[in-house]
Design an enzyme around this catalytic site. Structure first.
Site, PDB file in Angstrom:
ATOM      1  N   ASN A 132       0.821  -1.215   0.000  1.00  0.00           N
ATOM      2  CA  ASN A 132       0.000   0.000   0.000  1.00  0.00           C
ATOM      3  C   ASN A 132       0.854   1.264   0.000  1.00  0.00           C
ATOM      4  O   ASN A 132       0.511   2.253  -0.659  1.00  0.00           O
ATOM      5  CB  ASN A 132      -0.940  -0.001   1.208  1.00  0.00           C
ATOM      6  CG  ASN A 132      -2.083  -0.988   1.051  1.00  0.00           C
ATOM      7  OD1 ASN A 132      -2.454  -1.348  -0.061  1.00  0.00           O
ATOM      8  ND2 ASN A 132      -2.648  -1.430   2.162  1.00  0.00           N
ATOM      9  N   GLU A 238      -8.139  -0.282   5.798  1.00  0.00           N
ATOM     10  CA  GLU A 238      -7.664   0.849   5.013  1.00  0.00           C
ATOM     11  C   GLU A 238      -6.458   0.488   4.153  1.00  0.00           C
ATOM     12  O   GLU A 238      -5.631  -0.330   4.531  1.00  0.00           O
ATOM     13  CB  GLU A 238      -7.309   2.017   5.940  1.00  0.00           C
ATOM     14  CG  GLU A 238      -8.462   2.510   6.802  1.00  0.00           C
ATOM     15  CD  GLU A 238      -9.600   3.116   6.005  1.00  0.00           C
ATOM     16  OE1 GLU A 238      -9.430   3.340   4.798  1.00  0.00           O
ATOM     17  OE2 GLU A 238     -10.665   3.361   6.592  1.00  0.00           O
ATOM     18  N   CYS A 239      -6.365   1.144   3.007  1.00  0.00           N
ATOM     19  CA  CYS A 239      -5.241   0.934   2.098  1.00  0.00           C
ATOM     20  C   CYS A 239      -4.085   1.865   2.414  1.00  0.00           C
ATOM     21  O   CYS A 239      -3.046   1.811   1.756  1.00  0.00           O
ATOM     22  CB  CYS A 239      -5.676   1.145   0.655  1.00  0.00           C
ATOM     23  SG  CYS A 239      -6.151   2.858   0.295  1.00  0.00           S
ATOM     24  N   GLY A 240      -4.248   2.721   3.408  1.00  0.00           N
ATOM     25  CA  GLY A 240      -3.194   3.645   3.784  1.00  0.00           C
ATOM     26  C   GLY A 240      -3.475   5.081   3.397  1.00  0.00           C
ATOM     27  O   GLY A 240      -2.947   6.009   4.008  1.00  0.00           O
ATOM     28  N   LEU A 241      -4.313   5.284   2.388  1.00  0.00           N
ATOM     29  CA  LEU A 241      -4.601   6.652   1.936  1.00  0.00           C
ATOM     30  C   LEU A 241      -5.286   7.472   3.013  1.00  0.00           C
ATOM     31  O   LEU A 241      -5.067   8.675   3.122  1.00  0.00           O
ATOM     32  CB  LEU A 241      -5.498   6.629   0.696  1.00  0.00           C
ATOM     33  CG  LEU A 241      -4.889   6.158  -0.616  1.00  0.00           C
ATOM     34  CD1 LEU A 241      -5.891   6.356  -1.742  1.00  0.00           C
ATOM     35  CD2 LEU A 241      -3.603   6.895  -0.911  1.00  0.00           C
TER      36      LEU A 241
END
Length: 244
Positions: A132, A238-241
């Protein structure tokens, strides 16, 4: 025009920053989604941008924000592993809504990453987070910097996961204002908006997907599953964004 002081807020510790925005958020909670977008455009600094993963309900925020602010840059971080239906959905919405689409990708191609690191998404939470960072976080940071973004709109909703349940309408992330106009919408409100404006869900909605990301870390919903369990093997939402 009354602008909140982004630099001053960025200098505050996180807890103090949240408290400083609390009064504004109390006012924003009382506005509808369109009102929140209009308020942000009037009171927060530009440049402005909207991020989208072109997921299941993406048409809502894309239509909402782009209607009020035509030609706003729409940032997509493309991992190279999206579903074919997602790429088709992107093309369809970009044409229908006349989107000012800005596509950002990792500096290394998907094939090169696999050669160098293997299949990171099969390497537990640590591997997923590295994946990610390379494919989502770094490209987004680059987009925000290159587009000189000071106010970032996104289509997150509290109902989507526990990690989003307490998010405010207005926050600060990655050094910029972040506005979540539909944060308090439920699935019914989303459906009604799509119907009202002749918009569609992502094509995979009809095949049983509640959330759509990369092909290798997205699962169809099954009875007993929470929506957030359909992503990243249930290890994270979450994907990190939208973290940090």
């Amino acid at each position: 025009m009354s602008l909140l002081d982004l630099n001053a807020l960025n200098d505050l510790p996180k807890v103090e920053r949240i408290l400083a925005l609390a009064e504004t958020n109390a006012k924003l909670e009382k506005l509808d989604a369109e009102g929140r977008v209009a308020w942000a455009l009037e009171n927060l600094p530009g440049e402005y941008a909207l991020s989208s993963s072109f997921g299941i309900q993406a048409a809502v925020s894309l239509h909402l924000v782009n209607t009020i602010r035509p030609d706003i840059p729409v940032i997509l971080t493309d991992t190279g592993y999206l579903f074919p239906e997602t790429y088709q959905f992107i093309d369809e919405l970009a044409d229908k809504l006349k989107l000012n689409l800005k596509v950002y990708r990792a500096e290394q191609s998907a094939a090169w990453q696999e050669a160098r690191y293997g299949k990171l998404w099969e390497q537990g939470v640590e591997g997923i987070e590295k994946y990610n960072d390379i494919n989502k976080v770094e490209p987004m940071n680059r987009a925000l910097e290159e587009l000189n973004v000071k106010t970032w709109f996104a289509g997150l909703r509290r109902e989507q996961s526990g990690s989003r349940a307490s998010l405010p309408v207005l926050g600060i992330q990655r050094g910029v204002f972040k506005v979540l106009p539909i944060i308090d919408w439920d699935n019914r409100t989303v459906y009604q908006y799509l119907q009202k404006h002749g918009l569609k869900y992502h094509p995979l909605w009809d095949q049983g997907y509640l959330s759509v990301g990369d092909t290798h870390t997205t699962r169809k919903w099954e009875p007993g599953m929470a929506e957030e369990e359909t992503r990243f093997f249930g290890l994270k939402r979450e994907c990190g964004l939208h973290e940090g």
